[in-house]
Design a protein around this motif. Structure first.
Motif: not given
Length: 263
Positions: A3-7, A23-25, A39-43
């Protein structure tokens, strides 16, 4: 799943472009493959932005674009991932040695990159008349035994995409178009074996079987011998040993093919 959103939201020192690239790596390392849409959705960015980021990773060899336009870990990322452990050739070497001990012929480990294969390791036979090592050589996958075995792992649409410009010419080619290639690969799927009878080079016959995807690399084992000695070799025993060793490799390392093609 990470999960990346908090950071991303809380770190005041974050640099947006660097954060997105890292994030992509991480996603590539975790999932094994990634589409531009994913990738677009995650970012949370437009596909065009995601595409530029992925293209930059490709430029630095942290990603490569493969089958179905999916991005996969590139050589730089794989090198980092394997920094704490031995490379693929070293991991497979004991199995390559066992295959050699069983069949007594030259054996190779090869990996597939797109529509090509590369020989990455081998053990040369001690027979007076033998096939020498091809380590480092590259050839079209469709005219090698291990290449056929690996292509048979793919869906027909993936094979078509790899050969969108037609089959690359090769001096000994016996498969001249995609229709013939698909027909050949159906037989490979039934037998679990790829056969190369003087297609990669004159006077050489080889049998290969896929070991699937290991460390993000699509690989196969092959045994190869001079065509003139075919009548003196028990091919049924050779193929039995080859299939058994390949099965043992899959059991030992797993085959993460499903995680690489499901998305």
């Amino acid at each position: 799943m990470y999960s990346f959103s908090v950071q991303r939201n809380n770190d005041p020192y974050r640099i947006e472009a660097v954060d997105r690239a890292l994030t992509l790596v991480t996603l590539l390392a975790e999932r094994g493959s990634l589409s531009v849409t994913e990738a677009g959705r995650e970012l949370g960015v437009a596909p065009s932005t995601a595409h530029r980021l992925l293209s930059t990773l490709c430029h630095r060899q942290f990603a490569v674009q493969g089958d179905k336009r999916l991005y996969r870990p590139g050589p730089a990322l794989l090198a980092l991932a394997k920094a704490g452990g031995p490379p693929l050739a070293d991991r497979i070497r004991p199995y390559l040695q066992r295959l050699y001990d069983l069949v007594g012929e030259t054996v190779h480990l090869m990996v597939r990159t797109g529509a090509e294969i590369r020989f990455v390791d081998g053990i040369e036979s001690r027979h007076p008349l033998r096939v020498g090592l091809r380590t480092g050589a590259r050839m079209p996958a469709y005219c090698t035994s291990g290449g056929k075995a690996m292509l048979a792992d793919l869906e027909p649409s993936e094979i078509d995409a790899l050969h969108a410009g037609g089959l690359p010419p090769w001096p000994g080619e016996k498969i001249h178009n995609l229709s013939a290639l698909h027909e050949t690969l159906e037989a490979v799927r039934r037998n679990r074996l790829g056969v190369n009878h003087e297609e990669s080079e004159p006077g050489v016959t080889a049998i290969g079987a896929s070991i699937g995807w290991i460390d993000g690399q699509h690989a196969a084992l092959t045994t190869v011998l001079p065509t003139v000695r075919l009548a003196t070799v028990d091919l049924e025993t050779v193929t039995t040993h080859l299939l058994q060793v390949c099965a043992d490799v899959r059991q030992a390392f797993g085959d993460n093919r499903d995680t690489k093609t499901a998305r």
